[in-house]
Design an enzyme around this catalytic site. Structure first.
Site, mmCIF file in Angstrom:
data_model
loop_
_atom_site.group_PDB
_atom_site.id
_atom_site.type_symbol
_atom_site.label_atom_id
_atom_site.label_comp_id
_atom_site.label_asym_id
_atom_site.label_seq_id
_atom_site.Cartn_x
_atom_site.Cartn_y
_atom_site.Cartn_z
ATOM 1 N N ASP A 1 -4.838 -12.877 25.636
ATOM 2 C CA ASP A 1 -5.830 -13.627 26.410
ATOM 3 C C ASP A 1 -5.852 -15.109 26.015
ATOM 4 O O ASP A 1 -5.835 -15.441 24.825
ATOM 5 C CB ASP A 1 -7.207 -12.992 26.170
ATOM 6 C CG ASP A 1 -8.167 -13.275 27.315
ATOM 7 O OD1 ASP A 1 -7.697 -13.439 28.461
ATOM 8 O OD2 ASP A 1 -9.384 -13.321 27.075
ATOM 9 N N HIS B 1 -17.380 -18.266 29.855
ATOM 10 C CA HIS B 1 -17.269 -17.361 28.708
ATOM 11 C C HIS B 1 -18.563 -17.410 27.895
ATOM 12 O O HIS B 1 -19.205 -18.456 27.814
ATOM 13 C CB HIS B 1 -16.115 -17.788 27.799
ATOM 14 C CG HIS B 1 -14.768 -17.673 28.456
ATOM 15 N ND1 HIS B 1 -13.851 -18.679 28.445
ATOM 16 C CD2 HIS B 1 -14.205 -16.651 29.130
ATOM 17 C CE1 HIS B 1 -12.756 -18.287 29.088
ATOM 18 N NE2 HIS B 1 -12.952 -17.054 29.524
ATOM 19 N N GLY C 1 -15.174 -14.301 32.269
ATOM 20 C CA GLY C 1 -16.593 -14.513 31.958
ATOM 21 C C GLY C 1 -17.502 -13.417 32.486
ATOM 22 O O GLY C 1 -18.571 -13.688 33.032
HETATM 23 P P1 13P Z 1 -17.078 -13.107 28.356
HETATM 24 O O1 13P Z 1 -16.960 -13.343 26.894
HETATM 25 O O2 13P Z 1 -18.088 -13.987 29.004
HETATM 26 O O3 13P Z 1 -17.263 -11.677 28.694
HETATM 27 O O4 13P Z 1 -15.675 -13.580 29.003
HETATM 28 C C1 13P Z 1 -14.528 -12.851 28.745
HETATM 29 C C2 13P Z 1 -13.309 -13.494 29.256
HETATM 30 O O5 13P Z 1 -13.283 -14.075 30.321
HETATM 31 C C3 13P Z 1 -12.117 -13.371 28.424
HETATM 32 O O6 13P Z 1 -11.010 -13.991 28.988
#
Ligand code: 13P
Length: 291
Positions: free
Chosen positions: A82, A181, A216
């Site tokens: 990621d 995020h 996110g």
């Molecule tokens: P969150 O931490 O807001 O759940 O977002 C996760 C994300 O988009 C990881 O790439």
């Protein structure tokens, strides 16, 4: 079933209008808990590790545990790197056995984003049946301790999106549409649904061609999540929610059992908490029974 090409997994989801949960994990207990719950729910799954946990455990360790779990699970599972901003580390993780690599050059100028993303695509596709995710526009908030301020974040330009996907050769596309995020500061974050719909139509109105990712996930209202899935968001990224489950459950257990020194019991408690969170997301994303 086990290890599957992420694009194929996600094109199916796009066609049938459900979304695959893409859950960020930071350790092996979390990874096992996520897989166990997805198996129970017969849900396809994307396990994600961002750069910090990938470096802490080592890409080979992450990929080896994934491989063992995936090969014995009766559901399709991908392993995604990621938000990696480092082309060399993208290549290292692909070599180690990650099956979907996200090069995040979204903070670079458009042409440089294309150049870096193209370089990762050429390398990763050359290794075999592996896929690449790219991002255009920037998602605000904190991921992997990297903060992108709201005023630095920019939404994805739909015309540039077409050029970006064509010139880079990416398999999976993450357009910035206003999600962030971390924990949202407001109950009603301003998301650009129209922009997302426009991008979705550009790529997928004439049969599913380019899977779209929503970043996110944590903190979005269920009706908002369902709307984004209905508009074509076929991969839903969730990270902060699982970090909170892990830390809150650990804290909770230790506070109530201060005299006990049995890590195995903490792990059982943490697994349950993670399992509950995955069930919540699987229900919302409509992916139960789709494996
Ligand atoms: P969150 O931490 O807001 O759940 O977002 C996760 C994300 O988009 C990881 O790439």
């Amino acid at each position: 079933m086990s290890i599957e090409n992420a694009k194929e997994m996600l094109l199916r989801a796009t066609e049938e209008r459900y979304s695959v949960g893409a859950f960020n994990v930071t350790n092996i207990i979390q990874m096992e808990a996520v897989v166990d719950t997805a198996v129970e729910r017969k849900a396809p799954l994307i396990i994600q590790a961002s750069v910090a946990p990938s470096k802490a455990l080592g890409p080979k360790v992450v990929a080896s545990v994934y491989k063992v779990l995936a090969e014995s699970a009766p559901i399709p599972i991908c392993l995604h790197l990621d938000h990696c901003r480092d082309v060399a580390f993208c290549k290292e993780c692909a070599d180690a056995g990650y099956t979907n690599i996200m090069i995040d050059a979204s903070k670079q100028a458009f042409e440089e984003n294309i150049r870096q993303t193209r370089e990762v695509c050429d390398y990763v596709h050359g290794l075999g049946d592996l896929t690449v995710e790219g991002e255009l526009g920037t998602v605000s908030g904190v991921e992997d301790q990297i903060k992108v301020a709201e005023d630095e974040a920019a939404l994805c330009n739909p015309e540039q999106a077409v050029e970006f996907v064509e010139k880079t050769g990416i398999d999976i596309f993450a357009p910035a549409i206003g999600t962030a995020h971390g924990v949202y500061k407001t109950k009603n974050p301003k998301l650009d649904f129209e922009r997302f719909e426009q991008i979705s139509k550009l790529f997928n109105s004439d049969g599913a061609k380019v899977p779209l990712v929503v970043h996110g996930g944590t903190g979005l209202r269920p009706d908002v999540v369902k709307k984004l899935v209905a508009l074509g968001g076929c991969k839903f990224n969730v990270s902060t929610d699982l970090k909170h489950s892990l830390i809150d459950a650990t804290y909770d257990y230790i506070s109530r059992n201060r005299e006990e020194y049995n890590p195995g019991k903490i792990d059982i408690f943490v697994r349950q908490a993670i399992g509950e969170k995955i069930n919540y997301w699987v229900d919302m994303l409509g992916c139960a029974g789709k494996a």
